[in-house]
Design a protein around this motif. Sequence first.
Motif, PDB file in Angstrom:
ATOM      1  N   ASN A 146       0.816  -1.221   0.000  1.00 53.93           N
ATOM      2  CA  ASN A 146       0.000   0.000   0.000  1.00 53.93           C
ATOM      3  C   ASN A 146       0.846   1.266   0.000  1.00 53.93           C
ATOM      4  O   ASN A 146       0.495   2.272   0.625  1.00 53.93           O
ATOM      5  N   GLY A 147       1.960   1.196  -0.706  1.00 53.07           N
ATOM      6  CA  GLY A 147       2.797   2.376  -0.845  1.00 53.07           C
ATOM      7  C   GLY A 147       3.692   2.680   0.338  1.00 53.07           C
ATOM      8  O   GLY A 147       4.327   3.746   0.383  1.00 53.07           O
ATOM      9  N   ALA A 148       3.773   1.772   1.280  1.00 54.83           N
ATOM     10  CA  ALA A 148       4.622   2.003   2.452  1.00 54.83           C
ATOM     11  C   ALA A 148       6.094   2.012   2.054  1.00 54.83           C
ATOM     12  O   ALA A 148       6.497   1.400   1.059  1.00 54.83           O
ATOM     13  N   ILE A 149       6.903   2.715   2.830  1.00 56.86           N
ATOM     14  CA  ILE A 149       8.340   2.799   2.608  1.00 56.86           C
ATOM     15  C   ILE A 149       9.044   2.066   3.736  1.00 56.86           C
ATOM     16  O   ILE A 149       8.676   2.204   4.904  1.00 56.86           O
ATOM     17  N   ALA A 150      10.061   1.292   3.410  1.00 58.56           N
ATOM     18  CA  ALA A 150      10.806   0.542   4.417  1.00 58.56           C
ATOM     19  C   ALA A 150      11.832   1.440   5.096  1.00 58.56           C
ATOM     20  O   ALA A 150      12.202   2.500   4.589  1.00 58.56           O
ATOM     21  N   GLY A 151      12.299   1.013   6.262  1.00 63.06           N
ATOM     22  CA  GLY A 151      13.315   1.768   6.989  1.00 63.06           C
ATOM     23  C   GLY A 151      14.025   0.881   8.001  1.00 63.06           C
ATOM     24  O   GLY A 151      15.034   0.261   7.706  1.00 63.06           O
ATOM     25  N   TYR A 152      13.456   0.820   9.207  1.00 64.04           N
ATOM     26  CA  TYR A 152      13.953  -0.097  10.233  1.00 64.04           C
ATOM     27  C   TYR A 152      13.863  -1.524   9.713  1.00 64.04           C
ATOM     28  O   TYR A 152      12.882  -1.917   9.088  1.00 64.04           O
ATOM     29  N   GLY A 153      14.905  -2.301   9.978  1.00 68.48           N
ATOM     30  CA  GLY A 153      14.900  -3.679   9.508  1.00 68.48           C
ATOM     31  C   GLY A 153      14.525  -4.684  10.571  1.00 68.48           C
ATOM     32  O   GLY A 153      13.539  -5.410  10.439  1.00 68.48           O
ATOM     33  N   HIS A 154      15.310  -4.719  11.650  1.00 70.94           N
ATOM     34  CA  HIS A 154      15.072  -5.724  12.673  1.00 70.94           C
ATOM     35  C   HIS A 154      15.957  -5.479  13.895  1.00 70.94           C
ATOM     36  O   HIS A 154      16.856  -4.647  13.868  1.00 70.94           O
ATOM     37  N   PHE A 155      15.685  -6.247  14.919  1.00 75.44           N
ATOM     38  CA  PHE A 155      16.493  -6.324  16.134  1.00 75.44           C
ATOM     39  C   PHE A 155      17.108  -7.719  16.137  1.00 75.44           C
ATOM     40  O   PHE A 155      16.470  -8.677  15.702  1.00 75.44           O
ATOM     41  N   GLY A 156      18.355  -7.862  16.596  1.00 69.70           N
ATOM     42  CA  GLY A 156      19.017  -9.154  16.527  1.00 69.70           C
ATOM     43  C   GLY A 156      19.490  -9.667  17.873  1.00 69.70           C
ATOM     44  O   GLY A 156      19.996  -8.895  18.698  1.00 69.70           O
ATOM     45  N   ILE A 157      19.315 -10.960  18.111  1.00 70.50           N
ATOM     46  CA  ILE A 157      19.835 -11.607  19.310  1.00 70.50           C
ATOM     47  C   ILE A 157      20.759 -12.742  18.895  1.00 70.50           C
ATOM     48  O   ILE A 157      20.630 -13.301  17.799  1.00 70.50           O
ATOM     49  N   ALA A 158      21.696 -13.087  19.764  1.00 72.70           N
ATOM     50  CA  ALA A 158      22.635 -14.171  19.477  1.00 72.70           C
ATOM     51  C   ALA A 158      22.767 -15.087  20.686  1.00 72.70           C
ATOM     52  O   ALA A 158      22.549 -14.669  21.835  1.00 72.70           O
ATOM     53  N   CYS A 159      23.126 -16.325  20.409  1.00 70.41           N
ATOM     54  CA  CYS A 159      23.365 -17.300  21.474  1.00 70.41           C
ATOM     55  C   CYS A 159      24.294 -18.380  20.911  1.00 70.41           C
ATOM     56  O   CYS A 159      24.619 -18.379  19.724  1.00 70.41           O
ATOM     57  N   ASP A 160      24.698 -19.321  21.745  1.00 69.00           N
ATOM     58  CA  ASP A 160      25.638 -20.347  21.303  1.00 69.00           C
ATOM     59  C   ASP A 160      24.995 -21.418  20.425  1.00 69.00           C
ATOM     60  O   ASP A 160      25.699 -22.117  19.698  1.00 69.00           O
ATOM     61  N   ASN A 161      23.663 -21.564  20.508  1.00 65.12           N
ATOM     62  CA  ASN A 161      23.009 -22.601  19.709  1.00 65.12           C
ATOM     63  C   ASN A 161      21.675 -22.076  19.188  1.00 65.12           C
ATOM     64  O   ASN A 161      20.614 -22.371  19.727  1.00 65.12           O
ATOM     65  N   ALA A 162      21.758 -21.300  18.125  1.00 65.65           N
ATOM     66  CA  ALA A 162      20.563 -20.692  17.556  1.00 65.65           C
ATOM     67  C   ALA A 162      19.605 -21.736  16.982  1.00 65.65           C
ATOM     68  O   ALA A 162      18.383 -21.602  17.081  1.00 65.65           O
ATOM     69  N   GLU A 163      20.144 -22.772  16.387  1.00 59.98           N
ATOM     70  CA  GLU A 163      19.280 -23.806  15.814  1.00 59.98           C
ATOM     71  C   GLU A 163      18.426 -24.453  16.895  1.00 59.98           C
ATOM     72  O   GLU A 163      17.225 -24.680  16.710  1.00 59.98           O
ATOM     73  N   LYS A 164      19.018 -24.739  18.044  1.00 56.28           N
ATOM     74  CA  LYS A 164      18.279 -25.348  19.155  1.00 56.28           C
ATOM     75  C   LYS A 164      17.166 -24.418  19.627  1.00 56.28           C
ATOM     76  O   LYS A 164      16.032 -24.858  19.857  1.00 56.28           O
ATOM     77  N   LEU A 165      17.464 -23.137  19.772  1.00 53.16           N
ATOM     78  CA  LEU A 165      16.437 -22.183  20.198  1.00 53.16           C
ATOM     79  C   LEU A 165      15.290 -22.157  19.208  1.00 53.16           C
ATOM     80  O   LEU A 165      14.112 -22.213  19.606  1.00 53.16           O
ATOM     81  N   CYS A 166      15.595 -22.103  17.930  1.00 61.54           N
ATOM     82  CA  CYS A 166      14.543 -22.035  16.914  1.00 61.54           C
ATOM     83  C   CYS A 166      13.675 -23.288  16.921  1.00 61.54           C
ATOM     84  O   CYS A 166      12.444 -23.203  16.797  1.00 61.54           O
TER      85      CYS A 166
END
Length: 326
Positions: free
Chosen positions: A253-273
């Motif tokens: 609907n004609g929106a414009i992008a800007g902010y993308g995302h916030f990021g977190i990290a850990c030792d085992n991202a696959e397990k968390l997901c």
Amino acid sequence: MPTFDSSFITNHTCLRIKDPKISIPFYEKNFGLKHISQLHLPDRTLYILGIENESNKNLNWCAREGILELCHHSGSENDSSFKVNNGNGEKDRGFGHICFSVDNIEEAEKKLLGNEVSFKKKLSDGRQKNIAFALDPDGYWIELIEHGVNKVENKTDLSSYKLNHTMIRVKDPKASLKFYREVLGFKLFHTKVFEDAKFTLYFLGYESPDFKEDSLDVSTQATKQSVLELTHNWGTENDDSFPGYHDGNSTENGAIAGYGHFGIACDNAEKLCREIESEFPEVEWALKYGEGPAKIIAFVKDPDGYQVEIFNTDSFKDWTDGKPPL
């Protein structure tokens, strides 16, 4: 709940930019950030910036807090029609600002003004005399607060600056707090209520298991990095006509992008997901772990549609000159 351990950190905030040759020097000169890495993708480059000190300079950037990721889409610097949504206009509101905490806010403001940085709000403007809002080259709001650590009269030290928090607006705080606390393991640091203006601020991040929630004092919170601030304007949660907030990425609907995302990290991202998928099947994903070109990241959506990137603290360490290993 998923399993959370001491490896979990709040890592970065991603903003789209028009021209890295303007934005990178802006953050280096005015806020003490250093261009520490970059990732070259088919249609864009991600520039990784952070404040380096003795405790973090040898860490992979994915294992550090206080990271700013600037996303440059190829050719935008030469496109006269290109612009970003800073999230604060009348249309497509959502993301609010990033915030730097500084040693001496009066001197920091003077330095920025001397460098011809534009301001949305100076310290002398309005009722709140202890905060200011500068503007970056793309019009994103940058809040200034003071942590006061090793404060020296008439001086400010860029090496003391911290990328303190990122603010996004949320429709229903109960839903948002449940998501960030239960799905991602955040702790509620502090709640600030503004009765007259009818809005509430919630500050969240990772802390030890025995942390007493909603107990962190403001001065200590100001010394942290990569805190997430949720802003709730009262009444939106019960307003059926409220259209919701812009997630920063949609162009519908004609929106414009800007902010993308916030990021977190850990030792085992696959397990968390995998745990999130199993225990919270209602949660939506923009990208699941193991999918997409990189395979080593995921993007989960919060109740308002904002994306949170999940990855390992050792991700991208084997990339050379911004490119993945062959």
